[in-house]
Design an enzyme around this catalytic site. Structure first.
Site, short mmCIF file in Angstrom:
data_model
loop_
_atom_site.label_atom_id
_atom_site.label_comp_id
_atom_site.label_asym_id
_atom_site.label_seq_id
_atom_site.Cartn_x
_atom_site.Cartn_y
_atom_site.Cartn_z
N GLU A 106 15.38 102.24 23.30
CA GLU A 106 14.27 103.18 23.16
C GLU A 106 13.06 102.44 22.62
OE1 GLU A 106 15.38 107.30 22.14
OE2 GLU A 106 13.93 107.09 20.49
N ASP A 108 9.41 103.60 21.02
CA ASP A 108 8.81 104.84 20.49
C ASP A 108 7.41 104.68 19.94
OD1 ASP A 108 11.32 105.94 20.89
OD2 ASP A 108 11.90 105.85 18.79
N GLU A 110 5.49 107.43 17.62
CA GLU A 110 5.63 108.72 16.94
C GLU A 110 4.41 108.93 16.06
OE1 GLU A 110 10.28 109.65 16.29
OE2 GLU A 110 9.53 107.94 15.15
#
Length: 294
Positions: A106, A108, A110
């Site tokens: 993953e 990311d 955020e």
């Protein structure tokens, strides 16, 4: 708008252009209805008639999200995002790539909301073979709720580069030959979501969502998917070719200009780096922390 900010944006555009090549591998249509599906709470997802802009809503009933119809192995993904304005404490806007496997990979972005007047925090993270705990956090040098800004991931055999308006803010290098896990075999889909993270997102969970300030809205537009679509054969995406431009040697590291801006971000805007958190790792930092970033 300050002169400094204008200069940063200008340089960002110059840096972005260094990733633009004559080879055509862009597979996105520019229409959210064609390239993405609603993954969570259809009643909280709004798309313009032309499919060019999509908004996600968070209220007490639900958050929301969408995901790409295809999966990809390497490439560059760009998304313009305008974040939740005003009092956004406890909210999390996520833009990320994920393999959705037990030992998932993953990549990311955020965006952690904050109380009114306080800056957003951009947290990045990398999962590789199911391992995470690789967070970095920065304050952005602009208000991400006023206008759309471009958030990009360049992912290839050599490195993962996180970019904001073309400026590299984080690097994660492929040190698999030295025993460091790196996302290199599992295809990933592109996802975006808006959800309630008030158990941890703002001051470690001290600032909760104020539902009277909602509903909370984040918007997405002008995305670009310049990547290798997964067809079941990783060799196709790992090959160096005119189509797979991101695997070429020139994209194996940052340019000298990009390195200067990368250092500028880390010097002036970084607020957390897992590679400096000896307490968290009990003085046994992850191996990549002692290896070159470029």
């Amino acid at each position: 708008m300050s002169t400094t900010f204008k200069f940063v944006v200008f340089i960002g555009l110059l840096i972005t252009n260094t990733f633009q090549v004559s080879f055509s591998s862009v597979i996105s249509t520019g229409d959210f209805n064609k390239d993405f599906s609603v993954a969570w709470s259809p009643g909280h997802v709004y798309t313009t008639a032309d499919g060019g802009t999509r908004s996600l809503k968070l209220d007490q009933e639900s958050g929301s999200g969408f995901a790409s119809n295809q999966m990809f192995l390497f490439g560059q993904i760009d998304m313009q995002i305008k974040l939740v304005p005003g009092h956004s404490a406890g909210t999390v806007v996520a833009f990320y790539l994920s393999s959705d496997q037990p030992k998932r990979d993953e990549i990311d972005f955020e965006f952690l909301g904050n109380v009114s007047g306080q800056p957003y925090i951009l947290q990045t993270n990398v999962y590789a073979d199911g391992n995470d705990d690789r967070e970095e956090r920065i304050y952005l040098w602009f208000d991400p709720t006023k206008n759309f800004h471009t958030y990009s991931v360049l992912w290839n055999l050599h490195q993962i580069v996180f970019m904001v308006d073309g400026i590299p803010i984080r690097l994660y290098r492929n040190h698999a030959d030295k025993g460091v896990a790196y996302p290199r075999w599992q295809p990933m889909s592109i996802k975006a979501s808006l959800w309630n993270g008030d158990s941890w997102a703002t001051r470690g969970g001290k600032d909760k969502i104020d539902w009277s300030k909602g509903p909370f809205i984040a918007s997405f537009r002008n995305y670009k998917i310049d990547a290798c679509p997964w067809n079941g054969n990783p060799r196709f995406c790992r090959a160096e070719s005119s189509t797979n431009w991101w695997n070429k040697e020139r994209y194996s590291s940052l340019t000298s200009t990009q390195r200067r801006w990368f250092k500028w971000v880390r010097l002036h805007h970084m607020i957390y780096d897992y590679c400096q958190d000896n307490k968290r790792f009990q003085n046994n930092l992850p191996k990549e922390c002692s290896l070159p970033k470029y």
